[in-house]
Motif scaffolding. Sequence first.
Motif, mmCIF file in Angstrom:
data_model
loop_
_atom_site.group_PDB
_atom_site.id
_atom_site.type_symbol
_atom_site.label_atom_id
_atom_site.label_comp_id
_atom_site.label_asym_id
_atom_site.label_seq_id
_atom_site.Cartn_x
_atom_site.Cartn_y
_atom_site.Cartn_z
ATOM 1 N N THR A 109 0.820 -1.221 0.000
ATOM 2 C CA THR A 109 0.000 0.000 0.000
ATOM 3 C C THR A 109 0.852 1.270 0.000
ATOM 4 O O THR A 109 0.401 2.314 -0.464
ATOM 5 N N GLY A 110 2.092 1.172 0.483
ATOM 6 C CA GLY A 110 2.989 2.328 0.414
ATOM 7 C C GLY A 110 3.178 2.771 -1.035
ATOM 8 O O GLY A 110 3.310 3.963 -1.321
ATOM 9 N N ALA A 111 3.158 1.794 -1.953
ATOM 10 C CA ALA A 111 3.350 2.107 -3.375
ATOM 11 C C ALA A 111 2.231 3.025 -3.897
ATOM 12 O O ALA A 111 2.459 3.848 -4.782
ATOM 13 N N TYR A 131 0.584 5.377 -2.083
ATOM 14 C CA TYR A 131 0.886 6.733 -1.607
ATOM 15 C C TYR A 131 2.080 7.292 -2.381
ATOM 16 O O TYR A 131 2.122 8.473 -2.724
ATOM 17 N N ARG A 132 3.027 6.429 -2.661
ATOM 18 C CA ARG A 132 4.196 6.856 -3.435
ATOM 19 C C ARG A 132 3.770 7.276 -4.841
ATOM 20 O O ARG A 132 4.316 8.225 -5.418
ATOM 21 N N SER A 157 9.690 9.027 -1.036
ATOM 22 C CA SER A 157 9.353 8.511 0.311
ATOM 23 C C SER A 157 8.850 9.646 1.206
ATOM 24 O O SER A 157 7.805 9.535 1.857
ATOM 25 N N ALA A 210 5.532 11.065 0.000
ATOM 26 C CA ALA A 210 4.428 10.130 0.283
ATOM 27 C C ALA A 210 4.014 10.246 1.748
ATOM 28 O O ALA A 210 2.816 10.272 2.082
ATOM 29 N N ARG A 230 -5.979 9.853 1.657
ATOM 30 C CA ARG A 230 -6.267 8.538 2.247
ATOM 31 C C ARG A 230 -7.597 7.990 1.728
ATOM 32 O O ARG A 230 -7.732 6.809 1.436
ATOM 33 N N MET A 290 -2.987 -1.039 7.979
ATOM 34 C CA MET A 290 -3.664 -2.213 7.421
ATOM 35 C C MET A 290 -4.573 -2.886 8.445
ATOM 36 O O MET A 290 -5.748 -3.135 8.189
ATOM 37 N N ASP A 305 4.529 9.711 10.338
ATOM 38 C CA ASP A 305 3.621 8.573 10.166
ATOM 39 C C ASP A 305 2.930 8.178 11.480
ATOM 40 O O ASP A 305 1.788 7.714 11.479
ATOM 41 N N ARG A 308 0.463 11.600 12.853
ATOM 42 C CA ARG A 308 -0.599 12.247 12.069
ATOM 43 C C ARG A 308 -1.961 11.917 12.689
ATOM 44 O O ARG A 308 -2.108 10.899 13.392
#
Length: 222
Positions: A35-37, A39-40, A96, A99, A109, A132, A184, A187
């Motif tokens: 899932t980071g991908a 946001y990236r 990074s 993101a 989000r 997650m 991270d 927030r």
Amino acid sequence: MRKKFIITIDGPAGAGKSTVSKILAKNLNYIYLDTGALYRALAYKSLKKNISLEDVDALAGLCSTTAVALKNFDGRIKVYVDGEDVEEKIRTEEVSMTASKISTYAVVREKLLDLQRKTGIRGGVVAEGRDMGSVVFPHAEYKFYLDAKIEERIKRRYKELLDKGSSVEYQSVQNDMLRRDKQDKQRKIAPLIIPDGAVIIDSDNLTVQGVVDKIASYISIK
Ligand code: DC
């Protein structure tokens, strides 16, 4: 037929989530959801369009006009932005940090939430990220929180960047990692937390295979 589970792996940058999640997904014949991908991918587009990261309206506009898609190649998911395969381009330090910054906004989000849930809807997924087990898949059958000491995480990230041919300084990786951890975890929306019911795994003194084996030991697939 075997039941296909949702397995979530949350944790900070450099804890080894990606490596472990990929192996686990392959072993189980599950989809690997990075899932980071996602946001990236949006971060990449905002950099390309020179959007100010403080300008929420501009980011909202970007979200409404950008197509982010996931495509599955034999269990390996690739991320596309407006039809462009951005897999290689989204792995830089600049992306990074961007993101991490844009992921603090609700509009970002919300855009990515459905896509993540749809990917996991049939189960058979190892989903890796920051929220997650807490937000995206709170009912996942198996939840893990992968962690490691900050020094170890910086070292791993630094080595990873050098291996890719980057000429980055150790000090700058350290600064970025500390800033990203703070951003991270602190927030307001969907911060990185240890999700309810997650098993905490410390990867400090374990090899990659050691972590995979430990996670697998909790999962009973009949
Ligand atoms: O896992 P990663 O390093 O590829 O993630 C990049 C950034 O994206 C991370 O610093 C915060 C954000 N992110 C998030 O907010 N929620 C997720 N589930 C995954 C990543």
